[in-house]
Design an enzyme around this catalytic site. Structure first.
Site, PDB file in Angstrom:
ATOM      1  N   GLU A  25      23.416  39.343   3.489  1.00 11.71           N
ATOM      2  CA  GLU A  25      22.399  39.797   2.546  1.00 11.71           C
ATOM      3  C   GLU A  25      22.282  41.324   2.590  1.00 11.71           C
ATOM      4  O   GLU A  25      22.293  41.935   3.656  1.00 11.71           O
ATOM      5  CB  GLU A  25      21.044  39.177   2.877  1.00 11.71           C
ATOM      6  CG  GLU A  25      19.921  39.637   1.939  1.00 11.71           C
ATOM      7  CD  GLU A  25      18.625  38.888   2.176  1.00 11.71           C
ATOM      8  OE1 GLU A  25      18.635  37.658   1.956  1.00 11.71           O
ATOM      9  OE2 GLU A  25      17.643  39.521   2.595  1.00 11.71           O
ATOM     10  N   ASP A 122       6.353  38.252  -3.556  1.00 13.62           N
ATOM     11  CA  ASP A 122       5.024  38.644  -3.088  1.00 13.62           C
ATOM     12  C   ASP A 122       4.476  39.792  -3.923  1.00 13.62           C
ATOM     13  O   ASP A 122       5.237  40.611  -4.451  1.00 13.62           O
ATOM     14  CB  ASP A 122       5.087  39.078  -1.619  1.00 13.62           C
ATOM     15  CG  ASP A 122       5.542  37.949  -0.705  1.00 13.62           C
ATOM     16  OD1 ASP A 122       5.055  36.820  -0.893  1.00 13.62           O
ATOM     17  OD2 ASP A 122       6.387  38.202   0.176  1.00 13.62           O
ATOM     18  N   GLN A 192      13.944  31.629   6.286  1.00 15.23           N
ATOM     19  CA  GLN A 192      13.392  32.905   6.716  1.00 15.23           C
ATOM     20  C   GLN A 192      13.863  33.145   8.152  1.00 15.23           C
ATOM     21  O   GLN A 192      14.281  32.214   8.855  1.00 15.23           O
ATOM     22  CB  GLN A 192      11.862  32.839   6.618  1.00 15.23           C
ATOM     23  CG  GLN A 192      11.116  34.054   7.118  1.00 15.23           C
ATOM     24  CD  GLN A 192      11.459  35.298   6.340  1.00 15.23           C
ATOM     25  OE1 GLN A 192      12.464  35.929   6.640  1.00 15.23           O
ATOM     26  NE2 GLN A 192      10.641  35.634   5.336  1.00 15.23           N
ATOM     27  N   GLU A 426      53.172  48.326   2.166  1.00 16.23           N
ATOM     28  CA  GLU A 426      54.559  48.472   1.740  1.00 16.23           C
ATOM     29  C   GLU A 426      54.939  49.926   1.478  1.00 16.23           C
ATOM     30  O   GLU A 426      56.116  50.292   1.504  1.00 16.23           O
ATOM     31  CB  GLU A 426      54.838  47.633   0.497  1.00 16.23           C
ATOM     32  CG  GLU A 426      54.132  48.091  -0.758  1.00 16.23           C
ATOM     33  CD  GLU A 426      54.407  47.165  -1.936  1.00 16.23           C
ATOM     34  OE1 GLU A 426      54.914  47.669  -2.951  1.00 16.23           O
ATOM     35  OE2 GLU A 426      54.128  45.961  -1.835  1.00 16.23           O
TER      36      GLU A 426
END
Length: 608
Positions: A25, A122, A192, A426
């Site tokens: 995250e 929130d 959480q 390469e």
């Protein structure tokens, strides 16, 4: 052909195989410089093959701000489309009218994002939320809204709280609410953070008692500093166990000691979780840092070694491009630019490259992706020269990029404007020849050696399915002075096996022996039970689109570092105005390439 598999199906396959996996995250940065740093860290961590990465939702995200490079939507789109990482976008419904959320989902769909973490969110400190009657007020309503609007297009994750949500009346009530979110259509749960393994194990067991049968992924936060631990535990309203507090209190001012303890504590907890059969994978809250998470993954043995390439270039993680099998070689080292310029295509080449006069390449503009691999101006000047006095100063930058040596500032030239990524392995096979050319003013920007039937499992050149064979023609692309280009054009008359294109920035000098509408395969593979694949081609029409970008990079990514009309800027502009862009394809791939002989003759001034 790649087949799109939804994230939840990939997850279930991993669970069935009992192979542990991890996800990461990140949160959106506040500044452009922060975005650059973030994407560098993403690239480092993505090398370990996470199952997915997600981007948190910033409260300032509104429909009119989605194009800002630091917005959640833009970061998630960049992660998916330009870093080729399976991506999940957080979206919250708090403080948002339903119409805004509808627009966010439509934008995510257009960007190719197929995974959403649906959250209530929130309220911001000091901001009261007074939802209207038709607003989405809970995560379960949000999940149902996504399903109603987009059916199964999105894989939906929701949040789970191992000790219950702090605003919920009881732990049991929170489990009932989680059950409602899953019943509304959520595919899996991300927990959480927590600090005790037993907390998560008990949470999973309780979820199963409530008939929540979907995957539940533990959220892991490595402790990285005393202040961040206090801040995050306060936001999450979590109590830090006494044994952890007692351990870090004496070393709270020693960030390195706390970080080392955090790594140790997280490794012990993750091992216990993986051994418990309650955690099919691990989700890490990185706090946009790579050191701690990388160290933990290494100790757990979860950093996957490089897997076999499916194509010579890395396919996009965007489901809309899953069938793409062919690209022009010109953008080989600027894949993000190619993705941007073809982002509006409805169909991508599959099987054969068609007539590119029918393809609409997007214009090269000052788009936000330029900052993705562009360090700050001060760092670029240290690499490319704070002051340029003659052409040879520029030649030396190209040479040092090939050799990996440091410049007069003690800095490695780790990039040039024509390369998004580091040199491929390469290139080391022809590095001596390339360095010699660059030191003499043949400024190479793309190349590959000839390969005649190596196994598809070869660690350097291999790609595609097992038991196949891969081939490629020697290819060389470079800038060179007009005088040398004119000499080269005459030398090439003696080499009919070499296809070439030679052009200047204005387009009034244009030499070629290629069929204008006929692409030339320069890489191909032969595999059991399927058609021959030709994933890279040289196409004259596409070359004339690329050449404009190649010339513009002199000015936009290099010349603009210097004051207008300064000596240094004038030198860079000279290359744009007077050098020509050349590409050479040696079609005789079964013998040592003649391209080094041709360029040696050009440098020697052979005219007959």
């Amino acid at each position: 052909m790649n087949i799109f598999v939804p994230l939840i199906e990939q997850m279930k396959a991993q669970i069935a195989s009992k192979d542990p996996w991890f996800s990461l995250e990140f949160f959106p940065p506040k500044t452009m410089e922060g975005a650059y740093d973030l994407f560098q860290r993403m690239k480092i961590l993505a090398q370990g093959q996470p199952l997915f990465c997600d981007v948190t939702w910033h409260p300032s995200n509104q429909p009119g701000n989605m194009e800002k490079p630091t917005s959640s939507m833009c970061v998630a789109s960049t992660m998916l489309n330009y870093l080729n990482i399976q991506t999940m976008l957080h979206v919250t419904c708090c403080h948002q009218p339903k119409q805004n959320i509808k627009e966010h989902l439509i934008t995510a769909k257009k960007q190719g994002i197929r995974n959403i973490l649906a959250l209530r969110g929130d309220s911001l400190p000091g901001q009261e939320w007074n939802p209207k009657d038709n607003d989405l007020t809970h995560a379960k309503d949000f999940v149902k809204f996504i399903k109603d609007e987009h059916e199964d297009h999105f894989v939906i994750a929701v949040a789970g709280y191992p000790v219950g949500h702090p605003e919920c009346p009881s732990y049991e009530d929170d489990l009932r609410y989680l059950k409602e979110k899953v019943d509304a259509g959520a595919d899996f749960v991300i927990s959480q953070l927590f600090f005790d393994v037993k907390t998560f194990i008990n949470f999973v067991a309780d979820c199963r008692k409530f008939k929540i049968t979907c995957p539940i992924i533990p959220g892991i936060l490595p402790i990285q500093s005393y202040d961040s631990l206090r801040h995050i535990s306060k936001l999450a309203k979590l109590e830090v166990p006494k044994n952890i507090v007692d351990t870090i209190q004496p070393i709270k001012d020693n960030d390195e000691a706390i970080r080392n303890f955090g790594i140790f504590q997280a490794v012990e907890m993750c091992r216990a979780l993986l051994n418990s059969d309650h955690a099919p994978g691990l989700h890490f809250y990185t706090l946009n840092r790579d050191y701690a998470t990388n160290s933990i993954l290494k100790q757990l043995g979860l950093l996957t070694a490089d897997i076999q390439r499916t194509l010579p270039w890395k396919p996009s993680a965007n489901y809309a491009r899953m069938d793409e099998e062919i690209r022009p070689i010109f953008w080989n080292l600027r894949p993000q630019s190619y993705i941007y310029r073809t982002s509006n295509w409805d169909n991508f080449p599959n099987g054969r490259w068609g007539n590119s006069s029918l393809a609409s390449f997007g214009n090269l503009t000052d788009y936000y992706m330029f900052y993705l691999n562009q360090p700050p101006k001060t760092e670029l000047l240290k690499m490319w020269g704070t002051r340029l006095e003659e052409e040879q100063d520029v030649w030396n930058v190209f040479k040092l990029y090939i050799t990996g040596e440091t410049n007069e500032n003690g800095i490695k030239v780790s990039m040039i404007p024509w390369h998004d990524d580091a040199l491929s392995p390469e290139t080391s096979l022809i590095a001596k020849e390339l360095a010699s050319l660059n030191s003499q003013g043949v400024l190479t920007i793309n190349s590959q050696p000839a390969i005649n039937g190596l196994p598809s499992s070869d660690p350097v050149f291999g790609w595609g399915n097992p038991n196949g064979y891969v081939y490629q023609k020697a290819y060389l692309e470079f800038f060179v002075s007009k005088e040398k280009a004119e000499i080269l054009n005459k030398i090439l008359l003696k080499y009919p096996q070499v296809n070439y294109n030679i052009v200047n920035s204005q387009g009034d000098i244009n030499y070629s022996n290629c069929d204008e509408t006929q692409p030339i395969a320069v890489t191909w593979g032969v595999f059991p039970g399927q058609e021959i694949l030709q994933p890279t081609v040289v196409d004259p029409i596409a070359f004339n689109i690329w050449k404009q970008e190649a010339f513009d990079l002199w000015k936009t990514n290099w010349g603009n570092l210097y004051p207008p009309k300064s000596e240094s800027q004038n030198i860079i502009n000279y290359f744009h105005d007077n050098y020509l862009l050349v590409n050479l394809v040696d079609n005789e791939f079964t013998k040592p390439t003649c391209l080094w002989t041709i360029t040696a003759k050009m440098l020697a001034g052979e005219k007959n």
